[in-house]
Design a protein around this motif. Structure first.
Motif, PDB file in Angstrom:
ATOM      1  N   UNK A  38       0.819  -1.206   0.000  1.00 34.73           N
ATOM      2  CA  UNK A  38       0.000   0.000   0.000  1.00 34.73           C
ATOM      3  C   UNK A  38       0.855   1.260   0.000  1.00 34.73           C
ATOM      4  N   UNK A  39       2.099   1.155   0.473  1.00 31.85           N
ATOM      5  CA  UNK A  39       2.996   2.315   0.450  1.00 31.85           C
ATOM      6  C   UNK A  39       3.293   2.751  -0.978  1.00 31.85           C
ATOM      7  N   UNK A  40       3.339   1.800  -1.903  1.00 32.34           N
ATOM      8  CA  UNK A  40       3.569   2.139  -3.314  1.00 32.34           C
ATOM      9  C   UNK A  40       2.423   2.985  -3.835  1.00 32.34           C
ATOM     10  N   UNK A  41       1.190   2.542  -3.546  1.00 33.39           N
ATOM     11  CA  UNK A  41       0.022   3.284  -3.984  1.00 33.39           C
ATOM     12  C   UNK A  41      -0.019   4.676  -3.376  1.00 33.39           C
ATOM     13  N   UNK A  42       0.355   4.769  -2.098  1.00 31.02           N
ATOM     14  CA  UNK A  42       0.301   6.061  -1.415  1.00 31.02           C
ATOM     15  C   UNK A  42       1.205   7.068  -2.108  1.00 31.02           C
ATOM     16  N   UNK A  43       2.406   6.655  -2.456  1.00 30.20           N
ATOM     17  CA  UNK A  43       3.348   7.564  -3.118  1.00 30.20           C
ATOM     18  C   UNK A  43       2.837   7.966  -4.498  1.00 30.20           C
ATOM     19  N   UNK A  44       2.485   6.975  -5.317  1.00 27.35           N
ATOM     20  CA  UNK A  44       2.047   7.253  -6.686  1.00 27.35           C
ATOM     21  C   UNK A  44       0.813   8.144  -6.689  1.00 27.35           C
ATOM     22  N   UNK A  45      -0.168   7.810  -5.846  1.00 26.02           N
ATOM     23  CA  UNK A  45      -1.443   8.518  -5.866  1.00 26.02           C
ATOM     24  C   UNK A  45      -1.313   9.955  -5.380  1.00 26.02           C
ATOM     25  N   UNK A  46      -0.548  10.169  -4.316  1.00 28.88           N
ATOM     26  CA  UNK A  46      -0.471  11.527  -3.765  1.00 28.88           C
ATOM     27  C   UNK A  46       0.386  12.446  -4.625  1.00 28.88           C
ATOM     28  N   UNK A  47       1.478  11.931  -5.168  1.00 32.86           N
ATOM     29  CA  UNK A  47       2.296  12.772  -6.053  1.00 32.86           C
ATOM     30  C   UNK A  47       1.523  13.116  -7.323  1.00 32.86           C
ATOM     31  N   UNK A  48       0.748  12.163  -7.823  1.00 29.05           N
ATOM     32  CA  UNK A  48      -0.063  12.421  -9.010  1.00 29.05           C
ATOM     33  C   UNK A  48      -1.155  13.444  -8.695  1.00 29.05           C
ATOM     34  N   UNK A  49      -1.767  13.335  -7.522  1.00 31.71           N
ATOM     35  CA  UNK A  49      -2.800  14.297  -7.124  1.00 31.71           C
ATOM     36  C   UNK A  49      -2.251  15.711  -7.107  1.00 31.71           C
ATOM     37  N   UNK A  50      -1.051  15.872  -6.573  1.00 30.05           N
ATOM     38  CA  UNK A  50      -0.443  17.203  -6.516  1.00 30.05           C
ATOM     39  C   UNK A  50      -0.150  17.728  -7.920  1.00 30.05           C
ATOM     40  N   UNK A  51       0.345  16.879  -8.774  1.00 34.63           N
ATOM     41  CA  UNK A  51       0.695  17.319 -10.131  1.00 34.63           C
ATOM     42  C   UNK A  51      -0.552  17.657 -10.954  1.00 34.63           C
ATOM     43  N   UNK A  52      -1.631  16.899 -10.744  1.00 37.89           N
ATOM     44  CA  UNK A  52      -2.875  17.193 -11.454  1.00 37.89           C
ATOM     45  C   UNK A  52      -3.432  18.546 -11.014  1.00 37.89           C
ATOM     46  N   UNK A  53      -3.452  18.786  -9.713  1.00 36.94           N
ATOM     47  CA  UNK A  53      -3.999  20.061  -9.241  1.00 36.94           C
ATOM     48  C   UNK A  53      -3.109  21.232  -9.660  1.00 36.94           C
ATOM     49  N   UNK A  66      -4.165  19.786  -1.685  1.00 35.14           N
ATOM     50  CA  UNK A  66      -3.335  18.639  -2.082  1.00 35.14           C
ATOM     51  C   UNK A  66      -1.884  18.776  -1.661  1.00 35.14           C
ATOM     52  N   UNK A  67      -1.459  19.967  -1.262  1.00 37.80           N
ATOM     53  CA  UNK A  67      -0.053  20.135  -0.861  1.00 37.80           C
ATOM     54  C   UNK A  67       0.297  19.212   0.302  1.00 37.80           C
ATOM     55  N   UNK A  68      -0.676  18.885   1.131  1.00 38.36           N
ATOM     56  CA  UNK A  68      -0.395  18.057   2.316  1.00 38.36           C
ATOM     57  C   UNK A  68      -0.469  16.560   2.041  1.00 38.36           C
ATOM     58  N   UNK A  69      -0.923  16.167   0.851  1.00 40.86           N
ATOM     59  CA  UNK A  69      -1.165  14.741   0.615  1.00 40.86           C
ATOM     60  C   UNK A  69       0.102  13.895   0.737  1.00 40.86           C
ATOM     61  N   UNK A  70       1.242  14.454   0.375  1.00 41.37           N
ATOM     62  CA  UNK A  70       2.483  13.674   0.461  1.00 41.37           C
ATOM     63  C   UNK A  70       3.047  13.644   1.874  1.00 41.37           C
ATOM     64  N   UNK A  71       2.346  14.300   2.810  1.00 45.09           N
ATOM     65  CA  UNK A  71       2.794  14.315   4.204  1.00 45.09           C
ATOM     66  C   UNK A  71       1.902  13.438   5.069  1.00 45.09           C
ATOM     67  N   UNK A  72       0.577  13.656   4.991  1.00 44.00           N
ATOM     68  CA  UNK A  72      -0.278  12.920   5.924  1.00 44.00           C
ATOM     69  C   UNK A  72      -0.394  11.451   5.537  1.00 44.00           C
TER      70      UNK A  72
END
Length: 393
Positions: free
Chosen positions: A311-326, A369-375
């Motif tokens: 699940x750590x793989x998904x967390x990284x991919x999903x949150x970094x992508x969320x930030x880049x999309x926004x 979304x700036x916080x997604x890669x932290x929380x």
């Protein structure tokens, strides 16, 4: 690998789509589209609509009140929910503490706590991070000292999502000091009406009140509210975090955002810019890769099981992508993000220029979304987990 869905799955999709188009509360969809923050009543209205169909606890085993759906059906349901613009469930009860209770709790605890989650009458918060213990959660110091049949809880939890709405909070608390910091931590369920609990709001950069700090001062908690064994809370927490980190994917929601960006870009002739077009194409490709990764993860998880360290793989991919999309969304809306600064924008802009419907939500999503890669455990910590627990480095 064949990622197409069967005819049965597609029939299920049409059934779910019909629900969200014709039975789900339209006022919730409209409020979410406006970018406004949902109130507690909005969450409960949304969840009760899904509960009435028996569709709320999507990931729970059927024996505990879940749907008993296949991995494909769960994925399709989430996809259609986000496609419709509906409100996602509050994860703290349904995705986080619920699975911990039905997996590690006593029969009495299951009877006591699970029904309130299933009918959306009990609102939960998560008490993990502390002012000095964020990504290094094992260093937490908020304590629970045994006093007869109770624990006396003291300390502070921070970044407590939706804590202002919570009826109950589940907490990791130090019940003893061991040589290894991951030991001596216990998992307690605490009634938020208990004397000695104070909730302080934290207003984030997007102007919203979703986070809080929660202070415990000599709060008396019955020992019967402890999940599992004393000192084994770290084990239960890791089980929970597997569910939490998988929940960040939101593939359909991201696909909707990218479709909105493409629409705005076409209207503003941004796709003629090769740099912008390349950014959009890259994000769409990365989202396809995320979707494939999610499907692979789901296919390997048994009903009601935990996703594990992957699940750590998904967390990284999903949150970094969320930030880049926004971030690209901000670039697409461009001048619309600056209606109160006419000197900073191109000639021809006036205050009378109509804002596109998606402009305000796009700005709010970017800031949030700036916080997604932290929380949920910072992405740096997730990389350590991958290196140590998956790759064995």
């Amino acid at each position: 690998m064949d990622f197409s869905f069967s005819e049965k799955d597609e029939q299920f999709r049409m059934k779910v789509r019909d629900f969200f188009e014709n039975e789900y509360p339209r006022e919730i969809v409209e409020k979410m589209a406006s970018g406004a923050s949902p109130a507690k009543a909005d969450y409960q209205t949304s969840e009760r609509a899904m509960a009435a169909k028996g569709w709320l606890a999507v990931n729970w085993p059927k024996a505990d009140g879940g749907t008993g759906w296949t991995a494909n059906e769960k994925y399709i349901f989430d996809e259609e929910l986000e496609r419709a613009g509906a409100l996602n469930v509050v994860p703290m009860g349904l995705l986080y503490v619920g699975p911990v209770i039905y997996t590690f709790g006593t029969d009495e605890q299951k009877k006591r706590f699970l029904p309130g989650i299933l009918d959306s009458t009990t609102f939960w918060a998560q008490g993990y991070s502390e002012p000095g213990s964020g990504s290094d959660l094992a260093s937490l110091q908020a304590s629970a000292q045994r006093d007869g049949d109770d624990y006396i809880v003291n300390g502070t939890k921070i970044w407590t999502s939706l804590g202002q709405h919570a009826d109950w909070i589940f907490c990791l608390l130090r019940t003893s000091h061991e040589e290894k910091k991951q030991e001596g931590i216990s998992f307690l369920l605490i009634d938020m009406k208990t004397p000695g609990i104070t909730v302080h709001p934290i207003i984030t950069i997007d102007g919203k009140h979703a986070l809080n700090s929660v202070v415990f001062e000599n709060v008396r908690v019955p020992a019967e509210n402890r999940i599992g064994e004393e000192g084994k809370g770290w084990h239960y927490a890791n089980y929970l975090l597997g569910h939490e980190r998988t929940s960040y994917a939101h593939v359909a929601g991201k696909r909707k955002q990218l479709a909105d960006i493409r629409s705005v870009a076409q209207a503003r002739a941004l796709l003629a810019d090769p740099a912008f077009a390349a950014k959009l194409g890259t994000l769409e490709t990365r989202l396809d890769a995320l979707e494939i990764t999610v499907l692979r993860t789901l296919s390997s998880v048994a009903e009601g099981g935990a996703p594990g360290n992957e699940s750590s793989i998904l967390k990284i991919i999903a949150t970094e992508l969320a930030q880049d999309i926004t971030e690209l969304g901000m670039e697409a809306y461009g001048l619309y993000a600056l209606p109160t600064f006419p000197d900073a924008v191109a000639p021809g802009w006036t205050h009378n220029t109509a804002l596109p419907a998606g402009a305000a939500p796009s700005v709010a999503r970017y800031l949030g979304a700036r916080a997604q890669s932290i929380y949920g455990g910072s992405n740096e910590i997730q990389k350590n987990i991958i290196a140590k627990r998956i790759l064995g480095l």
